[in-house]
Design an enzyme around this catalytic site. Structure first.
Site, PDB file in Angstrom:
ATOM      1  N   ARG B 189      15.391  40.476  49.494  1.00 44.43           N
ATOM      2  CA  ARG B 189      16.328  40.310  48.370  1.00 44.43           C
ATOM      3  C   ARG B 189      17.789  40.397  48.758  1.00 44.43           C
ATOM      4  O   ARG B 189      18.657  40.295  47.894  1.00 44.43           O
ATOM      5  CB  ARG B 189      16.028  41.335  47.274  1.00 44.43           C
ATOM      6  CG  ARG B 189      14.668  41.166  46.733  1.00 44.43           C
ATOM      7  CD  ARG B 189      14.343  41.990  45.515  1.00 44.43           C
ATOM      8  NE  ARG B 189      12.925  41.867  45.338  1.00 44.43           N
ATOM      9  CZ  ARG B 189      12.034  42.644  45.952  1.00 44.43           C
ATOM     10  NH1 ARG B 189      12.415  43.656  46.700  1.00 44.43           N
ATOM     11  NH2 ARG B 189      10.758  42.419  45.808  1.00 44.43           N
ATOM     12  N   GLY B 253       4.600  49.124  49.488  1.00 43.38           N
ATOM     13  CA  GLY B 253       3.248  49.384  49.981  1.00 43.38           C
ATOM     14  C   GLY B 253       2.376  50.093  48.958  1.00 43.38           C
ATOM     15  O   GLY B 253       1.324  50.620  49.301  1.00 43.38           O
ATOM     16  N   GLU B 255       0.525  48.864  46.991  1.00 40.21           N
ATOM     17  CA  GLU B 255      -0.759  48.161  46.893  1.00 40.21           C
ATOM     18  C   GLU B 255      -1.619  48.418  48.128  1.00 40.21           C
ATOM     19  O   GLU B 255      -2.693  47.840  48.270  1.00 40.21           O
ATOM     20  CB  GLU B 255      -0.519  46.650  46.724  1.00 40.21           C
ATOM     21  CG  GLU B 255      -0.194  46.247  45.298  1.00 40.21           C
ATOM     22  CD  GLU B 255       1.064  46.887  44.746  1.00 40.21           C
ATOM     23  OE1 GLU B 255       2.119  46.744  45.396  1.00 40.21           O
ATOM     24  OE2 GLU B 255       1.018  47.541  43.703  1.00 40.21           O
ATOM     25  N   TRP B 303      10.604  50.713  46.637  1.00 45.87           N
ATOM     26  CA  TRP B 303      10.967  49.429  47.240  1.00 45.87           C
ATOM     27  C   TRP B 303      12.196  48.758  46.646  1.00 45.87           C
ATOM     28  O   TRP B 303      12.505  47.625  47.022  1.00 45.87           O
ATOM     29  CB  TRP B 303       9.779  48.478  47.199  1.00 45.87           C
ATOM     30  CG  TRP B 303       9.153  48.215  45.863  1.00 45.87           C
ATOM     31  CD1 TRP B 303       8.182  48.967  45.272  1.00 45.87           C
ATOM     32  CD2 TRP B 303       9.420  47.135  44.963  1.00 45.87           C
ATOM     33  NE1 TRP B 303       7.829  48.417  44.058  1.00 45.87           N
ATOM     34  CE2 TRP B 303       8.566  47.295  43.841  1.00 45.87           C
ATOM     35  CE3 TRP B 303      10.291  46.032  44.988  1.00 45.87           C
ATOM     36  CZ2 TRP B 303       8.563  46.407  42.750  1.00 45.87           C
ATOM     37  CZ3 TRP B 303      10.275  45.146  43.903  1.00 45.87           C
ATOM     38  CH2 TRP B 303       9.431  45.338  42.804  1.00 45.87           C
ATOM     39  N   ASN B 321       4.258  52.434  41.562  1.00 46.13           N
ATOM     40  CA  ASN B 321       2.957  52.853  41.048  1.00 46.13           C
ATOM     41  C   ASN B 321       2.186  53.773  41.990  1.00 46.13           C
ATOM     42  O   ASN B 321       2.302  53.678  43.209  1.00 46.13           O
ATOM     43  CB  ASN B 321       2.092  51.618  40.768  1.00 46.13           C
ATOM     44  CG  ASN B 321       1.781  50.850  42.049  1.00 46.13           C
ATOM     45  OD1 ASN B 321       2.625  50.124  42.539  1.00 46.13           O
ATOM     46  ND2 ASN B 321       0.590  51.012  42.593  1.00 46.13           N
ATOM     47  N   ASP B 364      -0.034  49.440  36.894  1.00 46.11           N
ATOM     48  CA  ASP B 364       0.941  48.950  37.875  1.00 46.11           C
ATOM     49  C   ASP B 364       2.351  48.867  37.268  1.00 46.11           C
ATOM     50  O   ASP B 364       3.120  47.974  37.607  1.00 46.11           O
ATOM     51  CB  ASP B 364       0.500  47.565  38.394  1.00 46.11           C
ATOM     52  CG  ASP B 364       1.270  47.117  39.622  1.00 46.11           C
ATOM     53  OD1 ASP B 364       1.899  47.959  40.277  1.00 46.11           O
ATOM     54  OD2 ASP B 364       1.242  45.902  39.927  1.00 46.11           O
ATOM     55  N   ASP B 366       5.263  49.966  37.798  1.00 46.56           N
ATOM     56  CA  ASP B 366       6.284  50.512  38.701  1.00 46.56           C
ATOM     57  C   ASP B 366       7.518  50.958  37.917  1.00 46.56           C
ATOM     58  O   ASP B 366       8.084  50.164  37.154  1.00 46.56           O
ATOM     59  CB  ASP B 366       6.747  49.432  39.684  1.00 46.56           C
ATOM     60  CG  ASP B 366       5.798  49.249  40.855  1.00 46.56           C
ATOM     61  OD1 ASP B 366       4.654  49.669  40.748  1.00 46.56           O
ATOM     62  OD2 ASP B 366       6.225  48.667  41.870  1.00 46.56           O
ATOM     63  N   ARG B 391       9.579  48.742  33.536  1.00 47.34           N
ATOM     64  CA  ARG B 391       8.526  47.718  33.560  1.00 47.34           C
ATOM     65  C   ARG B 391       7.479  47.945  32.462  1.00 47.34           C
ATOM     66  O   ARG B 391       6.770  47.028  32.072  1.00 47.34           O
ATOM     67  CB  ARG B 391       7.887  47.764  34.961  1.00 47.34           C
ATOM     68  CG  ARG B 391       6.844  46.732  35.260  1.00 47.34           C
ATOM     69  CD  ARG B 391       6.878  46.453  36.757  1.00 47.34           C
ATOM     70  NE  ARG B 391       5.586  46.132  37.329  1.00 47.34           N
ATOM     71  CZ  ARG B 391       5.391  45.858  38.618  1.00 47.34           C
ATOM     72  NH1 ARG B 391       6.421  45.876  39.462  1.00 47.34           N
ATOM     73  NH2 ARG B 391       4.203  45.569  39.098  1.00 47.34           N
ATOM     74  N   ASN B 451      11.033  43.656  35.954  1.00 44.98           N
ATOM     75  CA  ASN B 451      10.381  43.993  37.210  1.00 44.98           C
ATOM     76  C   ASN B 451      11.456  44.340  38.230  1.00 44.98           C
ATOM     77  O   ASN B 451      12.549  43.772  38.193  1.00 44.98           O
ATOM     78  CB  ASN B 451       9.545  42.785  37.667  1.00 44.98           C
ATOM     79  CG  ASN B 451       8.671  43.090  38.847  1.00 44.98           C
ATOM     80  OD1 ASN B 451       9.151  43.388  39.934  1.00 44.98           O
ATOM     81  ND2 ASN B 451       7.378  43.012  38.646  1.00 44.98           N
TER      82      ASN B 451
END
Lengths: 151, 618
Positions: B189, B253, B255, B303, B321, B364, B366, B391, B451
């Site tokens: 980004r 990470g 996930e 993140w 999350n 999820d 976040d 979110r 998000n």
């Protein structure tokens, strides 16, 4: 009714990717000779391996609703999250329910691919990673088979 | 024996023994593995000769490796002084600059420029454009300093471009491993700037420093072992504290069952100054919020970016999350400090307080969308606060002195997962937890709402926050949780039923931060997944998934200008002035996977392109 061997072969829509090579004339001749020999050998090998075992553990799990349910939950939990989708369409990894296999579409080959992973991709090896070991991998194979639409 | 081996190999190559499957090496790019052809040649086949044309594999072996790094020699922008602490603190003192991903330390992404107005914005025209040469989503917020625009692309490529002409000055392509572990595409980004240094965090969890003038690498440090599921996607957050000029970067990470953290690095040396884990370990407070050993693989990534309050020397950071995402059975408890806002001592990283938005998350959600430092008046009292469009669909106001919950209001149109109690804790509605055969449509979906992958903006004069929003509810399907190092650890999957049914849509919503009310909504046909920037001239810039750059009236939401860039917009626009002339930079280029997943839109080709607009020269 088809034998498992026939079912598996009919599931294969196209052959796996062969390495893309551009060959010179000498090599084409050489290739022709070797191809004939290879053809004979290949057919022999196919006959020997594909039909040696009439039933894989996945075929057995396919008859067991509880095993299929576990296969689905394992797939949804690990394979199907953001990688291999349950529906066709753009995903981060190949869609696995269209019978179009990159690394072999027989039960044993799918099992082996899950177990060993695919080098130089994000598909890692899942040998010894599932709570019930290889049996869980076979249940995943059975679930994939049960949901596949080969048309 | 060797001859036979060659014949088997040729049979495989010809695809005749296809049911046998590919050899483990086939279809890979491993040029060093001895392929079947070279094997046959080396042993002398029946008709083979030494003069045979080289195979493609051999020819590729003979090619020099592609260049990955182009240094500027002589250096560029050498006349511009190093970016000092004063510039980092007051980035808009010179309007030819854009120095921070989130605009300034308060995270506002709001520019003081007034040369771009509601009347003249429709006259914006392209002055230059640049392809990224990469596919998948292009989420950059460019940095502008010293006449140079620094742009990172997907796959961690950096382009240093002449801000007036777009001419390329230097370039760096970071080599990435094939088995890297990104959650959701090979995204980056943006870079950051401090001193004479450009910083980039990478998908293989490294932090790089390059000389802003030449592109030469100054240092390159590992944040963590990527193979264990770690990556980094955000621009580092840069500020000056008593411990020096620090670059803070958190890991992705969530996930993969990582243990989340964010680090501060000394920009001058690349040495790590502190690390703040977002999950406690045995014996630490908060460990009681994780059943059994679930904290070891609990996720809580960090993140995105934070905000910095120089007055109290406090860094605010947010977390994502808990893992696994969609099945919380093995991690009973609140799962601190996932989905939380953390206040830490900017010098040491020591935690001051926390507020958790979504305890024991199984959707999820976040908690790490952009945060804004704001001053609000509540019940007649002025309060320094933090605002965030979370979110989970609620717009939060938190007292930034102690983390006290002040207020939460709904900013999405569709909401059914929970209400928020007076203490700030969600009260769940029935039937919203993931199941193996879900039939409850849950809103918002797992991507939001808003998000963390994109920024909103906050206009302090209007006290309005502009939120690009997704409306795409989902079924949440639960699966068996199996942790396997380096493999996705999600234990379920969202089913984007709205996208599949063509019902997903989006909007920019203007939230009045003083009251929590929605001032206006600008609806879009598809979910919005791009960042926003606002200006003192009363404009909001963003883009849509259909490939248009948009300018909106900050007071009404009316669309004042559209430009078809082509690729879906996932980037963070910026504005600046050169010699009084206003410029807008915005990236085009999305990822068909997320477009299809969230919007049911997959027909737009991928490929990043940066567009730079300006008003015509008067």
């Amino acid at each position: 009714m088809k034998t498992p061997c026939e079912v598996n072969r009919s599931n294969r829509k196209r052959s796996p990717d062969a390495p893309g090579l551009r060959l010179g004339a000498a090599q084409v001749r050489s290739l022709r000779v070797r191809t004939v020999a290879g053809l004979v050998l290949g057919v022999l090998l196919v006959g020997a391996t594909a039909c040696e075992k009439p039933e894989s553990p996945a075929a057995r799990h396919a008859q067991d609703p509880e095993a299929l349910k576990r296969g689905k939950s394992l797939f949804v939990g690990t394979c199907g999250a953001y990688c291999h989708g349950l529906q066709p369409g753009h995903r981060d990894a190949p869609y696995l329910f269209d019978c179009d296999w990159k690394h072999g579409g027989r039960d044993e080959e799918i099992f082996r691919t899950i177990r060993a992973g695919v080098p130089n991709t994000r598909m890692q090896a899942f040998a010894d990673r599932m709570p019930e070991g290889d049996d869980d991998l076979w249940k995943i194979v059975a679930f994939i088979r049960s949901r596949s639409d080969c048309s | 024996m060797i001859r036979w081996h060659g014949w088997i190999a040729w049979a495989l190559m010809a695809g005749l023994a296809a049911p046998l499957g590919c050899s483990p090496d086939s279809g890979t790019k491993d040029r060093t593995a001895g392929g079947p052809a070279s094997d046959a040649n080396a042993t002398g086949s029946a008709t083979g000769t030494a003069t045979e044309a080289p195979t493609m594999v051999e020819m590729l072996d003979e090619l020099p490796p592609l260049p990955t790094h182009w240094i500027a020699d002589p250096p560029v922008a050498a006349g511009a002084p190093p970016v000092d602490d004063a510039m980092l603190r007051d980035p808009f003192a010179d309007r030819s600059r854009w120095l921070h991903y989130v605009g300034d330390h308060r995270g506002h992404r709001h520019s003081p420029i007034t040369s771009l107005t509601k009347k003249n914005v429709a006259k914006l025209q392209v002055v230059w454009a640049m392809p990224t040469g990469t596919q998948q989503q292009f989420e950059v917020s460019p940095i502008v300093y010293g006449g140079v625009m620094y742009v990172s692309t997907s796959y961690n490529r950096i382009l240093a471009l002449d801000v007036k002409t777009g001419a390329i000055l230097w370039r760096y392509d970071h080599p990435l491993p094939a088995d890297m572990k990104p959650c959701c595409g090979p995204v980056n980004r943006g870079v950051s700037i401090a001193g004479d240094t450009i910083l980039m965090a990478t998908l293989d969890a490294r932090l790089l420093a390059l000389d802003r003038r030449s592109g030469a690498i100054l240092w390159n440090t590992e944040i963590f072992d990527y193979a264990k599921g770690y990556s980094a996607t955000s621009a580092p957050f840069v500020y000056a504290s008593a411990a020096g000029t620090l670059a803070v970067v958190g890991v992705a990470g969530g996930e993969y069952g990582i243990r989340g953290f964010f680090d501060a690095y000394d920009v001058a040396t690349g040495k790590r100054v502190w690390r703040h884990f977002t999950i406690p370990t045995a014996g630490e407070p908060g460990i009681e919020t994780w059943a059994g050993k679930s904290y070891e693989t609990g996720g809580a990534p960090a993140w995105t970016q934070g905000a910095y309050d120089a007055e109290t020397d406090t860094l605010f950071w947010t977390t994502g999350n808990p893992a696994p995402d969609f099945n919380g059975d093995e991690r009973a408890g609140d799962n601190l400090y996932s989905n939380a806002l953390l206040a830490v001592d900017a010098k040491t990283g020591a935690r001051k307080w926390h507020f958790q938005f979504t305890p024991h998350d199984v959707w999820d959600y976040d908690g790490n969308t952009q945060i804004y430092l704001v001053e609000v008046e509540l019940d007649g009292k002025k309060i320094p606060a933090i605002a965030q469009a979370n979110r989970n669909g609620y717009f939060y106001l938190i007292d930034r002195r102690d983390g006290k919950f002040l207020r939460a209001t709904q900013y999405v149109e569709q909401m059914n997962w929970a209400t928020i109690g007076a203490d700030g804790r969600p009260v769940l509605n029935a039937g919203v937890a993931p199941t193996e055969e879900p039939d409850q449509r849950v809103c918002p979906g797992n991507m939001g709402g808003m998000n963390g992958a994109w920024s909103g903006s906050y206009d302090p004069a209007r006290q309005l926050s502009f939120i690009p929003t997704i409306e795409a509810c989902q079924h949440f399907m639960k699966g068996i949780a199996v942790y396997s190092e380096g493999a996705p650890f999600m234990a379920g999957t969202p089913d984007t039923i709205d996208a599949a049914a063509g019902k997903a849509y989006g909007h920019v919503s203007a939230v009045d931060v003083a009251t929590g009310e929605i001032r206006w909504r600008a609806k879009e046909r598809f979910p919005l997944m791009a960042g926003a920037v606002s200006t003192a001239g009363g404009l909001v810039f963003t883009g849509n998934l259909e490939g248009e750059a948009l300018a909106l009236d900050a007071d009404t939401g009316e669309v004042l200008w559209r430009f078809r860039m082509g690729g879906g917009v996932r980037s963070q626009p910026i504005v600046f002035e050169l010699g009084g002339r206003p410029y807008l930079a915005i990236g085009s280029g999305s990822w068909a996977t997320t477009d299809a997943f969230l919007a049911g839109l997959d027909r737009i080709p991928e490929g990043g392109h940066l567009f730079v607009f300006a008003l015509p020269e008067s």
